[in-house]
Design an enzyme around this catalytic site. Structure first.
Site, short mmCIF file in Angstrom:
data_model
loop_
_atom_site.label_atom_id
_atom_site.label_comp_id
_atom_site.label_asym_id
_atom_site.label_seq_id
_atom_site.Cartn_x
_atom_site.Cartn_y
_atom_site.Cartn_z
N GLY A 1 -2.00 10.56 10.86
CA GLY A 1 -3.02 11.24 10.46
C GLY A 1 -3.50 10.85 9.40
CE1 TYR B 1 -8.16 2.06 9.61
CE2 TYR B 1 -8.88 3.77 10.67
CZ TYR B 1 -7.77 2.30 10.02
OH TYR B 1 -6.75 3.64 10.22
N GLY C 1 -4.11 -3.33 7.19
CA GLY C 1 -5.35 -2.76 7.79
C GLY C 1 -6.08 -2.29 6.02
N GLY D 1 1.13 -0.93 -0.38
CA GLY D 1 0.07 0.24 0.02
C GLY D 1 0.70 1.43 0.18
CB THR E 1 -11.84 1.41 5.69
OG1 THR E 1 -11.75 1.45 4.40
CG2 THR E 1 -10.23 2.55 6.68
#
Length: 247
Positions: free
Chosen positions: A184, A153, A90, A13, A92
């Site tokens: 962030g 999440y 990860g 990613g 979502t």
């Protein structure tokens, strides 16, 4: 002396690529996991070779403990060691809780949190035997402050730091550090998919520095935590979010 080896989950990613690249620059042999359904593996590897990087890519569904065990076994078979584990994988599945399906909950908890348990469990013993290791868990600002539509999440990302603190206490005496990094909003494909109006009116106004973060900035922090010089840092949750959430 043999090179140290870093294993990065979700390494293909936007952030994962930046972490792989930076750790390679720091002299690590780099291995990365990717989802078996990721059709970009060969293109990604070709692009890395063009940059002078030789990365071992291992397909693994990191939500599955057996797949994690197999991935770790393959990396150990080919490199002989894993000195640094970056739990970066990860996904979502955003919906308000009233609309969230049970499968959405389990998919996110499995990939984002169960993977941290499984991958770490399978690399830990050989770190302890060598009395040196680094486990770096990539959480999120939304694990600290929450976010609408991200109960799954946020729960997974908050859980990562609870895991960090407990494990840091268990393995500190063995020369292994465990830390959390909480980025962030970063300039990655995932964030670029956010509608422009939402970005302009809701996200950017909440970031005091007024911009998205660069994956390379987070990768630099990961490289520090992976270094010999970070041996006195353990159990920490380091925010890198442009001031969006100060703790």
């Amino acid at each position: 002396m043999r090179k140290q080896v870093a294993l990065v989950t979700g390494g293909l990613g936007g952030l994962g690529t930046a972490v792989c690249r930076r750790l390679h620059q720091e002299g690590f042999l780099v291995a990365a996991t990717c989802s078996p359904s990721n059709g970009q593996r060969h293109a990604w590897l070709s692009a890395r070779r063009d940059e002078g990087m030789d990365v071992l890519v291992v397909e693994a569904d990191v939500a599955d403990d057996g797949a994690c065990a197999n991935a770790v076994a393959r990396v150990l078979a080919e490199t002989g060691r894993i000195d640094v584990l970056v739990n970066n994988a990860g996904i979502t599945r955003d919906r308000s809780l009233r609309k969230m399906a049970v499968d959405d909950w389990h998919a996110v908890l499995g990939t984002n949190l169960d993977s941290v348990f499984s991958m770490t469990r399978h690399v830990l013993e050989q770190m302890i035997e060598r009395r040196w290791g680094r486990v770096i868990n990539i959480s999120s600002v939304n694990g600290q402050q929450g976010a609408f539509g991200q109960a799954n999440y946020a729960a997974a990302k908050a859980g990562m730091h609870g895991f960090t603190k407990a494990l840091a206490l268990e393995v500190a005496r063995h020369g292994v550090t465990v830390n959390t990094v909480s980025p962030g909003y970063l300039d990655t494909n995932m964030v670029r998919d956010v509608p422009p109006q939402v970005m302009k009116e809701r996200i950017l106004p909440g970031i005091p520095v007024g911009r998205l973060g660069a994956p390379d900035e987070v990768a630099g922090l990961v490289a520090y935590l992976a270094s010999e010089g970070a041996g006195y840092v353990t159990g920490a949750n380091i925010a890198i979010n442009g001031g969006q959430h100060m703790c």
